[in-house]
Design a protein around this motif. Structure first.
Motif, PDB file in Angstrom:
ATOM      1  N   TYR A  74      11.612  71.244   1.888  1.00 17.67           N
ATOM      2  CA  TYR A  74      11.601  70.377   3.066  1.00 17.67           C
ATOM      3  C   TYR A  74      13.050  70.014   3.360  1.00 17.67           C
ATOM      4  O   TYR A  74      13.673  69.252   2.628  1.00 17.67           O
ATOM      5  CB  TYR A  74      10.758  69.134   2.808  1.00 17.67           C
ATOM      6  CG  TYR A  74       9.300  69.444   2.576  1.00 17.67           C
ATOM      7  CD1 TYR A  74       8.423  69.586   3.644  1.00 17.67           C
ATOM      8  CD2 TYR A  74       8.798  69.619   1.295  1.00 17.67           C
ATOM      9  CE1 TYR A  74       7.081  69.876   3.440  1.00 17.67           C
ATOM     10  CE2 TYR A  74       7.458  69.917   1.085  1.00 17.67           C
ATOM     11  CZ  TYR A  74       6.610  70.044   2.157  1.00 17.67           C
ATOM     12  OH  TYR A  74       5.293  70.341   1.948  1.00 17.67           O
ATOM     13  N   LYS A  92       7.621  71.674  11.059  1.00 15.15           N
ATOM     14  CA  LYS A  92       7.554  73.050  11.567  1.00 15.15           C
ATOM     15  C   LYS A  92       8.350  73.950  10.639  1.00 15.15           C
ATOM     16  O   LYS A  92       9.180  73.492   9.857  1.00 15.15           O
ATOM     17  CB  LYS A  92       8.114  73.116  12.982  1.00 15.15           C
ATOM     18  CG  LYS A  92       7.272  72.343  13.968  1.00 15.15           C
ATOM     19  CD  LYS A  92       7.068  73.116  15.226  1.00 15.15           C
ATOM     20  CE  LYS A  92       6.075  72.377  16.091  1.00 15.15           C
ATOM     21  NZ  LYS A  92       6.473  72.261  17.450  1.00 15.15           N
ATOM     22  N   LEU A  93       8.100  75.246  10.731  1.00 11.78           N
ATOM     23  CA  LEU A  93       8.809  76.194   9.888  1.00 11.78           C
ATOM     24  C   LEU A  93      10.304  76.195  10.187  1.00 11.78           C
ATOM     25  O   LEU A  93      10.719  76.181  11.350  1.00 11.78           O
ATOM     26  CB  LEU A  93       8.245  77.606  10.071  1.00 11.78           C
ATOM     27  CG  LEU A  93       6.832  77.824   9.559  1.00 11.78           C
ATOM     28  CD1 LEU A  93       6.378  79.247   9.852  1.00 11.78           C
ATOM     29  CD2 LEU A  93       6.729  77.522   8.080  1.00 11.78           C
ATOM     30  N   ARG A 126      10.459  74.215   5.518  1.00 11.40           N
ATOM     31  CA  ARG A 126       9.997  73.376   6.633  1.00 11.40           C
ATOM     32  C   ARG A 126      11.057  72.351   6.991  1.00 11.40           C
ATOM     33  O   ARG A 126      11.798  71.883   6.140  1.00 11.40           O
ATOM     34  CB  ARG A 126       8.718  72.641   6.256  1.00 11.40           C
ATOM     35  CG  ARG A 126       7.528  73.540   6.083  1.00 11.40           C
ATOM     36  CD  ARG A 126       6.253  72.714   5.962  1.00 11.40           C
ATOM     37  NE  ARG A 126       5.084  73.558   5.860  1.00 11.40           N
ATOM     38  CZ  ARG A 126       4.467  74.126   6.887  1.00 11.40           C
ATOM     39  NH1 ARG A 126       4.897  73.933   8.099  1.00 11.40           N
ATOM     40  NH2 ARG A 126       3.410  74.886   6.708  1.00 11.40           N
TER      41      ARG A 126
END
Length: 151
Positions: A74, A92-93, A126
């Protein structure tokens, strides 16, 4: 016997060396090639990351399994982004640098002296709308038969 002479570099300094003299020039660190200095600082940062990660893993008594893991990074959104974009990109990716393989390589280098035993891992990146990022490791059932798994 040789004489040892030390000079500071100044535009007006003329040096005449005679046979057997040794001349040393002191160059301030900020005058060194910046690319070399940046590389040194990156290496220091990387080594500190590995040390801190290993300490956290020992504290939590974590060692990665050889297969059946999902590694999720993250990564915080940049501070320069507008607030609406930060909210839009949350969870989101992450499809920009650093690459997923470099992140996972650093993760396993920090935790293991030999990561050759890791055979199967899923890696995800992410965005996260927070000050600091974090890493999550989810242990899953192994997909392939192994000498350590009874079938």
């Amino acid at each position: 016997m040789t004489k040892k002479t030390v000079f500071k570099i100044t535009p007006q300094t003329n040096v005449r060396a005679t046979q057997g003299d040794r001349v040393f020039f002191r160059i301030p660190r900020e005058k060194l090639r910046p690319a070399g200095l940046k590389r040194l600082l990156r290496l220091e940062k990387y080594n500190n990351y590995k040390i801190e990660l290993a300490a956290l893993a020992r504290q939590k008594r974590f060692s990665p399994p050889e297969q059946g893991g999902h590694l999720i990074f993250y990564l915080p959104v940049p501070k320069s982004w507008k607030e609406y974009k930060k909210k839009e990109m949350h969870m989101k990716l992450h499809q920009s640098k650093p690459d997923w393989d470099n992140l996972s390589k650093a993760f396993f280098d920090g935790l293991m002296s030999e990561d050759k035993y890791i055979a199967d891992v899923r890696v995800t990146k992410r965005w996260i709308n927070a000050e600091e990022g974090y890493i999550e490791f989810i242990s899953e059932l192994p997909n392939f038969p192994s000498k350590d798994v009874l079938v």
